[in-house]
Design a protein around this motif. Structure first.
Motif, PDB file in Angstrom:
ATOM      1  N   MET A 102       0.729  -1.145   0.099  1.00  0.00           N
ATOM      2  CA  MET A 102      -0.072  -0.193  -0.043  1.00  0.00           C
ATOM      3  C   MET A 102       0.834   1.327   0.031  1.00  0.00           C
ATOM      4  O   MET A 102       1.662   1.446   0.930  1.00  0.00           O
ATOM      5  N   TYR A 103       0.853   2.012  -1.004  1.00  0.00           N
ATOM      6  CA  TYR A 103       1.663   3.409  -1.152  1.00  0.00           C
ATOM      7  C   TYR A 103       0.572   4.561  -1.126  1.00  0.00           C
ATOM      8  O   TYR A 103      -0.331   4.604  -1.970  1.00  0.00           O
ATOM      9  N   THR A 104       0.847   5.423  -0.098  1.00  0.00           N
ATOM     10  CA  THR A 104      -0.065   6.583   0.023  1.00  0.00           C
ATOM     11  C   THR A 104       0.887   7.960   0.251  1.00  0.00           C
ATOM     12  O   THR A 104       1.863   7.744   0.742  1.00  0.00           O
ATOM     13  N   LYS A 105       0.186   8.885   0.080  1.00  0.00           N
ATOM     14  CA  LYS A 105       1.003  10.297  -0.126  1.00  0.00           C
ATOM     15  C   LYS A 105       0.261  11.171   1.054  1.00  0.00           C
ATOM     16  O   LYS A 105      -0.747  11.047   1.263  1.00  0.00           O
ATOM     17  N   HIS A 106       1.058  11.794   1.938  1.00  0.00           N
ATOM     18  CA  HIS A 106       0.583  12.428   3.078  1.00  0.00           C
ATOM     19  C   HIS A 106       1.234  14.014   3.318  1.00  0.00           C
ATOM     20  O   HIS A 106       2.191  13.997   2.521  1.00  0.00           O
ATOM     21  N   LYS A 107       0.659  14.603   4.176  1.00  0.00           N
ATOM     22  CA  LYS A 107       1.123  15.833   4.491  1.00  0.00           C
ATOM     23  C   LYS A 107       1.296  15.980   6.225  1.00  0.00           C
ATOM     24  O   LYS A 107       0.275  15.873   6.954  1.00  0.00           O
ATOM     25  N   TRP A 108       2.533  16.089   6.533  1.00  0.00           N
ATOM     26  CA  TRP A 108       2.695  16.091   8.124  1.00  0.00           C
ATOM     27  C   TRP A 108       2.805  17.610   8.388  1.00  0.00           C
ATOM     28  O   TRP A 108       3.600  18.305   7.970  1.00  0.00           O
ATOM     29  N   GLU A 109       1.978  18.028   9.356  1.00  0.00           N
ATOM     30  CA  GLU A 109       1.581  19.542   9.807  1.00  0.00           C
ATOM     31  C   GLU A 109       2.061  19.543  11.298  1.00  0.00           C
ATOM     32  O   GLU A 109       1.691  19.057  12.073  1.00  0.00           O
ATOM     33  N   SER A 110       2.802  20.725  11.606  1.00  0.00           N
ATOM     34  CA  SER A 110       3.267  20.934  12.712  1.00  0.00           C
ATOM     35  C   SER A 110       3.351  22.603  12.980  1.00  0.00           C
ATOM     36  O   SER A 110       3.662  23.172  11.852  1.00  0.00           O
ATOM     37  N   GLU A 111       3.091  23.086  13.949  1.00  0.00           N
ATOM     38  CA  GLU A 111       2.853  24.807  14.159  1.00  0.00           C
ATOM     39  C   GLU A 111       4.375  25.101  14.707  1.00  0.00           C
ATOM     40  O   GLU A 111       4.854  26.133  14.567  1.00  0.00           O
ATOM     41  N   ILE A 112       5.240  24.230  14.757  1.00  0.00           N
ATOM     42  CA  ILE A 112       6.666  24.531  15.260  1.00  0.00           C
ATOM     43  C   ILE A 112       7.643  23.988  14.320  1.00  0.00           C
ATOM     44  O   ILE A 112       8.596  24.980  13.957  1.00  0.00           O
ATOM     45  N   TYR A 113       7.548  22.883  13.496  1.00  0.00           N
ATOM     46  CA  TYR A 113       8.525  22.543  12.800  1.00  0.00           C
ATOM     47  C   TYR A 113       8.268  22.344  11.294  1.00  0.00           C
ATOM     48  O   TYR A 113       7.021  22.917  11.115  1.00  0.00           O
ATOM     49  N   HIS A 114       9.184  22.174  10.337  1.00  0.00           N
ATOM     50  CA  HIS A 114       8.881  21.923   8.932  1.00  0.00           C
ATOM     51  C   HIS A 114       7.753  21.025   8.537  1.00  0.00           C
ATOM     52  O   HIS A 114       7.649  19.978   9.241  1.00  0.00           O
ATOM     53  N   ASN A 115       6.788  21.396   7.747  1.00  0.00           N
ATOM     54  CA  ASN A 115       5.817  20.555   7.717  1.00  0.00           C
ATOM     55  C   ASN A 115       6.003  19.606   6.251  1.00  0.00           C
ATOM     56  O   ASN A 115       6.149  20.485   5.030  1.00  0.00           O
ATOM     57  N   PHE A 116       6.383  18.451   6.372  1.00  0.00           N
ATOM     58  CA  PHE A 116       7.147  17.837   5.241  1.00  0.00           C
ATOM     59  C   PHE A 116       5.799  16.852   4.608  1.00  0.00           C
ATOM     60  O   PHE A 116       4.744  16.508   5.005  1.00  0.00           O
ATOM     61  N   GLY A 117       5.728  16.861   3.205  1.00  0.00           N
ATOM     62  CA  GLY A 117       4.939  15.978   2.606  1.00  0.00           C
ATOM     63  C   GLY A 117       5.806  14.816   2.496  1.00  0.00           C
ATOM     64  O   GLY A 117       7.126  14.734   2.568  1.00  0.00           O
ATOM     65  N   TYR A 118       4.985  13.461   2.693  1.00  0.00           N
ATOM     66  CA  TYR A 118       5.687  12.343   2.737  1.00  0.00           C
ATOM     67  C   TYR A 118       4.958  11.279   2.194  1.00  0.00           C
ATOM     68  O   TYR A 118       3.704  11.331   1.936  1.00  0.00           O
ATOM     69  N   VAL A 119       5.417  10.100   1.718  1.00  0.00           N
ATOM     70  CA  VAL A 119       5.097   9.232   1.041  1.00  0.00           C
ATOM     71  C   VAL A 119       5.174   7.786   2.129  1.00  0.00           C
ATOM     72  O   VAL A 119       6.139   7.856   3.015  1.00  0.00           O
ATOM     73  N   LYS A 120       4.276   7.046   2.317  1.00  0.00           N
ATOM     74  CA  LYS A 120       4.266   6.002   3.338  1.00  0.00           C
ATOM     75  C   LYS A 120       3.970   4.648   2.672  1.00  0.00           C
ATOM     76  O   LYS A 120       2.889   4.486   1.552  1.00  0.00           O
ATOM     77  N   TYR A 121       4.516   3.320   2.943  1.00  0.00           N
ATOM     78  CA  TYR A 121       4.144   1.961   2.396  1.00  0.00           C
ATOM     79  C   TYR A 121       4.024   1.332   3.796  1.00  0.00           C
ATOM     80  O   TYR A 121       4.705   1.346   4.963  1.00  0.00           O
ATOM     81  N   LEU A 122       2.956   0.635   3.652  1.00  0.00           N
ATOM     82  CA  LEU A 122       2.478  -0.426   4.763  1.00  0.00           C
ATOM     83  C   LEU A 122       2.448  -1.791   4.009  1.00  0.00           C
ATOM     84  O   LEU A 122       2.245  -2.088   3.155  1.00  0.00           O
ATOM     85  N   PRO A 123       2.967  -2.536   4.835  1.00  0.00           N
ATOM     86  CA  PRO A 123       3.201  -3.753   4.337  1.00  0.00           C
ATOM     87  C   PRO A 123       1.907  -4.608   4.014  1.00  0.00           C
ATOM     88  O   PRO A 123       0.932  -4.295   4.613  1.00  0.00           O
ATOM     89  N   LYS A 124       2.053  -5.555   3.257  1.00  0.00           N
ATOM     90  CA  LYS A 124       0.845  -6.722   2.829  1.00  0.00           C
ATOM     91  C   LYS A 124       0.304  -7.047   4.143  1.00  0.00           C
ATOM     92  O   LYS A 124       0.864  -7.536   4.979  1.00  0.00           O
ATOM     93  N   ASP A 125      -1.035  -7.172   4.153  1.00  0.00           N
ATOM     94  CA  ASP A 125      -1.630  -7.685   5.463  1.00  0.00           C
ATOM     95  C   ASP A 125      -1.605  -6.855   6.610  1.00  0.00           C
ATOM     96  O   ASP A 125      -1.470  -7.519   7.857  1.00  0.00           O
ATOM     97  N   TYR A 126      -1.339  -5.573   6.493  1.00  0.00           N
ATOM     98  CA  TYR A 126      -1.145  -4.690   7.628  1.00  0.00           C
ATOM     99  C   TYR A 126      -2.174  -5.001   8.710  1.00  0.00           C
ATOM    100  O   TYR A 126      -3.341  -4.812   8.530  1.00  0.00           O
ATOM    101  N   ASP A 127      -1.666  -4.909   9.744  1.00  0.00           N
ATOM    102  CA  ASP A 127      -2.556  -4.994  11.034  1.00  0.00           C
ATOM    103  C   ASP A 127      -2.147  -3.967  12.002  1.00  0.00           C
ATOM    104  O   ASP A 127      -1.027  -4.186  12.636  1.00  0.00           O
ATOM    105  N   ALA A 128      -2.919  -3.114  12.277  1.00  0.00           N
ATOM    106  CA  ALA A 128      -2.639  -2.098  13.320  1.00  0.00           C
ATOM    107  C   ALA A 128      -2.365  -2.562  14.671  1.00  0.00           C
ATOM    108  O   ALA A 128      -1.824  -1.927  15.658  1.00  0.00           O
ATOM    109  N   SER A 129      -2.827  -3.762  15.176  1.00  0.00           N
ATOM    110  CA  SER A 129      -2.586  -4.407  16.473  1.00  0.00           C
ATOM    111  C   SER A 129      -1.289  -5.018  16.538  1.00  0.00           C
ATOM    112  O   SER A 129      -0.692  -5.302  17.674  1.00  0.00           O
ATOM    113  N   LYS A 130      -0.346  -4.936  15.304  1.00  0.00           N
ATOM    114  CA  LYS A 130       1.025  -5.592  15.488  1.00  0.00           C
ATOM    115  C   LYS A 130       2.080  -4.359  15.583  1.00  0.00           C
ATOM    116  O   LYS A 130       1.552  -3.394  15.048  1.00  0.00           O
ATOM    117  N   GLN A 131       3.320  -4.839  15.721  1.00  0.00           N
ATOM    118  CA  GLN A 131       4.169  -3.870  15.693  1.00  0.00           C
ATOM    119  C   GLN A 131       5.053  -4.091  14.623  1.00  0.00           C
ATOM    120  O   GLN A 131       5.362  -5.263  14.160  1.00  0.00           O
TER     121      GLN A 131
END
Length: 213
Positions: free
Chosen positions: A1-30
């Protein structure tokens, strides 16, 4: 899974970034996390070019699957990763607070400008990273002692006429002189594009995942 995002902060530089999550990603796992810093040619505000090289290239072009979460922020035009050390560490904190990251298995890698950025960010906070893999980056060898407890695996082409291989050799010597654990893979017959070797296949993935804080 490949997605595009924007990280927003009032203090630091706001990065655009891309994210990859493994196949069968499970948020209950680390999951392990790989933070990737791109090179100078991928700066700007077009997130698609962040994935031009590195692990994410293989995700996009051949549906390569990895067993880790991959995060790749984008550096602004005309700037360098060294301008954003505090912002990158705050960004990393937020990623770790919002995704199920195994904090003992955070890895850092980058190419060219991002290889230099990898050295700089790891030196600023060596305790954060289980291992780092700078690719054809400039070494900050006078500060190599900061990485004495951080496993380092460098890649560099012996025909590199942009960033001479001596940069990585000097970094190797500086780290190991202090008792560190640095390795250098010389890519023979390769110019500046050592990233084509580094991120192909599974060698680097397997090396990174062998390490844990």
């Amino acid at each position: 899974m490949y997605t595009k995002h924007k990280w927003e902060s009032e203090i630091y530089h706001n990065f655009g970034y891309v994210k990859y999550l493994p196949k069968d990603y499970d948020a209950s796992k680390q999951y392990p996390l790989v933070l990737f810093l791109h090179g100078a040619g991928e700066r700007g505000d077009d997130l698609d070019i962040v994935s031009k090289h590195g692990f994410m290239k293989h995700v996009r072009e051949s549906n390569k699957e990895y067993p880790f979460i991959l995060i790749a922020p984008q550096c602004p035009d005309g700037k360098y990763w060294g301008c954003y050390t505090e912002s990158l560490l705050a960004f990393l904190d937020d990623i770790c607070n919002t995704l199920p990251i195994d904090q003992s298995r955070i890895y850092l890698t980058g190419l060219s400008m991002g290889g230099t950025g990898t050295f700089m960010l790891a030196m600023a906070a060596p305790e954060r990273f289980a291992a780092i893999a700078p690719v054809c980056g400039s070494g900050i060898y006078w500060n190599g002692g900061c990485l004495v407890n951080t496993p380092v695996y460098m890649y560099h082409g012996d025909c590199d006429d942009i960033v001479p291989i001596q940069e990585s050799v000097s970094m190797l010597n500086a780290i190991n002189k202090h008792g560190g654990n640095a390795q250098l893979k010389i890519c023979y017959g390769v110019g500046h594009n050592a990233w084509d070797v580094a991120y192909a296949g599974d060698e680097l993935t397997e090396w990174l995942l062998r390490h844990q804080k």
